[in-house]
Structure formats: C-alpha cells, structure tokens
Design an enzyme around this catalytic site. Structure first.
Site, mmCIF file in Angstrom:
data_model
loop_
_atom_site.group_PDB
_atom_site.id
_atom_site.type_symbol
_atom_site.label_atom_id
_atom_site.label_comp_id
_atom_site.label_asym_id
_atom_site.label_seq_id
_atom_site.Cartn_x
_atom_site.Cartn_y
_atom_site.Cartn_z
ATOM 1 C CG ASP A 8 -0.205 0.334 2.189
ATOM 2 O OD1 ASP A 8 1.164 0.212 2.982
ATOM 3 O OD2 ASP A 8 -1.137 0.255 3.017
ATOM 4 C CG HIS A 9 -1.259 4.923 1.622
ATOM 5 N ND1 HIS A 9 -1.761 4.068 1.460
ATOM 6 C CD2 HIS A 9 -0.424 5.264 2.630
ATOM 7 C CE1 HIS A 9 -2.275 3.940 2.290
ATOM 8 N NE2 HIS A 9 -1.676 4.484 3.399
ATOM 9 C CB CYS A 65 0.668 -2.387 4.958
ATOM 10 S SG CYS A 65 0.296 -3.636 5.744
ATOM 11 C CB THR A 67 1.568 -2.877 11.030
ATOM 12 O OG1 THR A 67 0.002 -3.390 9.935
ATOM 13 C CG2 THR A 67 1.447 -0.959 11.392
ATOM 14 N N GLY A 68 1.966 -4.337 8.083
ATOM 15 C CA GLY A 68 2.241 -5.635 7.295
ATOM 16 C C GLY A 68 1.031 -7.348 7.539
ATOM 17 C CG HIS A 98 7.932 -25.305 11.618
ATOM 18 N ND1 HIS A 98 7.605 -24.856 13.231
ATOM 19 C CD2 HIS A 98 9.336 -25.555 11.464
ATOM 20 C CE1 HIS A 98 9.105 -25.912 13.710
ATOM 21 N NE2 HIS A 98 9.568 -26.023 12.792
ATOM 22 C CG ASN A 99 4.202 -22.066 10.328
ATOM 23 O OD1 ASN A 99 4.852 -21.179 10.666
ATOM 24 N ND2 ASN A 99 3.797 -23.060 11.290
ATOM 25 C CG HIS A 133 6.411 -29.416 10.143
ATOM 26 N ND1 HIS A 133 5.844 -28.541 11.437
ATOM 27 C CD2 HIS A 133 7.346 -29.540 10.094
ATOM 28 C CE1 HIS A 133 6.880 -28.526 12.371
ATOM 29 N NE2 HIS A 133 7.788 -29.076 11.232
#
Ligand code: RB5
Length: 146
Positions: A8-9, A65, A67-68, A98-99, A133
């Site tokens: 984003d901006h 962004c 904060t993410g 793991h994810n 996992h």
C-alpha cells in the site's frame, strides 16, 4: 523463482528497495503495486498477489503495508494462502520450514530496509520441512472448507 510483490501507500518506497534488491540477486519479480504514495487500500494489493499465487502466475509473494498486519489478514482470506507477518528473520524462516508460508509480510513502519532484506533472505532460503507439519497444514486446509 518468480516472486509477486504488493504494497500500500505506506510501503511504496520500501517495496521499490526490495524489488531492486531481489532483482540484483537474480530473482524475477512481478510488481502488483501500488507504485503511488497516494492513499491506496492494502486489500487490493493483497488479493492481486494472493490470486497470482493460487493461479500459479508466481511461486510466492511478498506483501508490505505500514505494519504488515492488514495486508496479511487480507491475503489469508484467499483459499490456499498462508501469509505470515514477520518482523525478524527467525520467524520468517520458521514460517516456511513449519507453516509452508507462501507469502511473507512485514511493515514498512515497523522494520528498516536492512531488516526487511534479512527477513526476505531468510524466508527465500528456507525449505518447508513437511513431515509432522503437513498434518497441521492439512488441518488448516480443512478449516478453509468449513
Ligand atoms: C495505512 O495507514 C495503514 O493502516 C496500513 O498500511 C497498515 O498498517 C494496515 O495494517
């Protein structure tokens, strides 16, 4: 490897720095924008990058962004997306190992550009470990079907 990137901006400048960094390293990067500093809603970029992954136009994605947080929440609404917001390289590596994260997100107002590069490097160099996992990831996929 083909990487989709969106922002984003709040993150246009950092996005440009990360694109240049990745291209110097030889990665192919597809920029889904925004390229503007004018206010731009992060869900738009999140959906573009998430759809590109699901449709196999790119192999994985980077979202930035302020904060993410918002951009990762939006991406995770797309079925098949596992977007992880990370502010340091260890979580980034483990989110892949793991994810099996297919998007890494971070905040341009939270981390500096050198930390952002370290997060991206750690994530791109990590390998999904599978095994135990996969059972948990299968459970996440089941939640998507409910
Ligand atoms: C935009 O001001 C800001 O809310 C956005 O970049 C992000 O931090 C949202 O999670």
């Amino acid at each position: 490897m083909k990487i989709g990137i969106g922002n984003d901006h709040a993150a246009t400048e950092m996005k440009n720095q990360i694109v240049a960094y990745l291209q110097e390293k030889g990665y192919e990067v597809v920029n889904y924008g925004t390229d503007s500093l004018e206010s731009f809603p992060y869900p738009v970029s999140a959906k573009k990058v998430a759809d590109a992954i699901v449709n196999k136009e790119v192999d994985c994605g980077i979202l930035i962004c302020g904060t993410g947080v918002g951009i990762s929440i939006a991406a995770n609404k797309v079925k098949g997306i596992r977007a992880c917001v990370c502010s340091e390289p260890v979580s980034a590596r483990l989110s892949k190992e793991h994810n099996n994260s297919n998007i890494i997100a971070f905040g341009a107002r939270i981390v500096g550009v050198e930390m952002a590069k370290a997060i991206v490097d750690s994530w791109l160099n990590a390998k999904y470990q599978g095994g135990r996992h996969q059972t948990r990831i299968d459970m996440i996929s089941e939640i998507e079907e409910q």
